[in-house]
Design an enzyme around this catalytic site. Structure first.
Site, PDB file in Angstrom:
ATOM      1  CB  THR A   1      17.538  25.666  15.752  1.00 37.59           C
ATOM      2  OG1 THR A   1      18.727  25.392  16.487  1.00 37.59           O
ATOM      3  CG2 THR A   1      17.559  27.135  15.328  1.00 37.59           C
TER       4      THR A   1
ATOM      5  CE  LYS B   1      21.732  27.384  16.844  1.00 44.01           C
ATOM      6  NZ  LYS B   1      21.142  26.061  16.828  1.00 44.01           N
TER       7      LYS B   1
ATOM      8  CE  LYS C   1      16.133  25.172  10.876  1.00 48.53           C
ATOM      9  NZ  LYS C   1      16.525  25.081  12.315  1.00 48.53           N
TER      10      LYS C   1
END
Length: 287
Positions: free
Chosen positions: A96, A171, A239
């Site tokens: 990711t 995502k 994050k």
């Protein structure tokens, strides 16, 4: 039989690589901490000393790394994945990351004659173990088709979303929604406790109506028992929230709720909860 490479054996990568091995694929693995490779050697996987050794000997290499910095280092670092890329070799990055990182890696791989596909996944530890992830791919459609037999062992659904960057953006948006849901869920649990209502009753009400969903059911039970073993580490959710908010800045899209949720995750990190499950944000909300 072709050998497929796999870089990164963390919580997600280890489960995904095991599913490939169990399905009968020949797999060559590498991990920054070599000790993690021992279990895979026992399962029949080959072990490489460097990412370059993997990419130079495998037609397709999958990377599943912690964050943009790790994805960048493993690709571009000394004896990194890029050094082993040659004509026709495929590099499938399932980490990711932000769209810019995916595009930088894609450009470098294709400049060496390789083929690139980004394929981040929606799902955490249990779906990774069960092979029921949702794969969000973008880039080289031919490589997507060629990798599909592997995707079918790692996920229950694979989408092709277009040019490189689309997978990363999808995502981040999905995880942004999940992080926002988690923070409001935790606020509901905290408010119920302050009001003298039983958490079990709140969970029962939520699970019985239109708000029922697997995350609330699973994480609610864990949180009420004080269980925060990491299926999806909180530092990774923060994050992703940070990157999603940055994407909103780039596109001039207000993300008021997401920005507020990000602050809750940042506070939880500051409390030493970075390596706990992302539902440990409850502690930041109740403290």
């Amino acid at each position: 039989m072709e050998t497929y490479g796999f870089l990164g054996l963390g919580i997600m990568g280890s489960a995904m690589a095991k599913n490939l091995i169990k399905a009968g694929f020949k797999v060559k693995v590498w991990n920054r901490s070599p000790a993690k490779c021992e279990e895979f050697a026992a399962l029949g996987a080959a072990v490489a000393a460097t990412p370059a050794e993997v990419t130079s000997t495998c037609a397709i290499t999958i990377a599943m790394l912690a964050d943009p910095a790790a994805a960048h280092d493993v690709c571009f670092g000394p004896q990194g994945a890029l050094e082993g890329i040659g004509a026709g070799r495929g590099y499938v990055d399932m980490s990711t990351v932000d769209a810019a990182t995916a595009q930088e890696i894609a450009a470098a791989v294709t400049a060496k004659g390789g083929r690139f596909l980004e394929a981040p996944v929606s799902g955490s530890k249990k779906p990774a173990e069960d092979g029921t992830l949702i794969i969000l791919a973008a880039g080289d459609h031919g490589l997507f088709d060629k990798t599909m037999p592997l995707f079918e062992k790692m996920g229950k659904k694979s989408l092709f979303l277009g040019e490189v960057g689309r997978g990363a953006e999808m995502k981040l948006i999905v995880n942004m929604v999940m992080g926002g849901m988690m923070t409001i869920f935790c606020e509901g649990l905290a408010l119920a406790e302050k009001a003298g209502l039983a958490s079990a009753d709140l969970l029962d009400v939520l699970d019985s109506g239109a708000l029922a969903n697997p995350m609330f059911k699973l994480k609610g039970a864990q949180m009420t028992q004080g269980m925060f073993d990491p299926a999806f580490p909180l530092k990774h959710m923060q994050k992703d929230m940070r990157l999603a908010v940055a994407l909103g800045d780039t596109l001039n899209q207000p993300l008021v709720s997401a920005a507020a949720a990000n602050e809750s995750f940042k506070r939880a990190k500051g409390m030493g909860l970075a390596d706990r499950d992302f539902c440990a944000v409850l502690k930041a909300i109740t403290s």
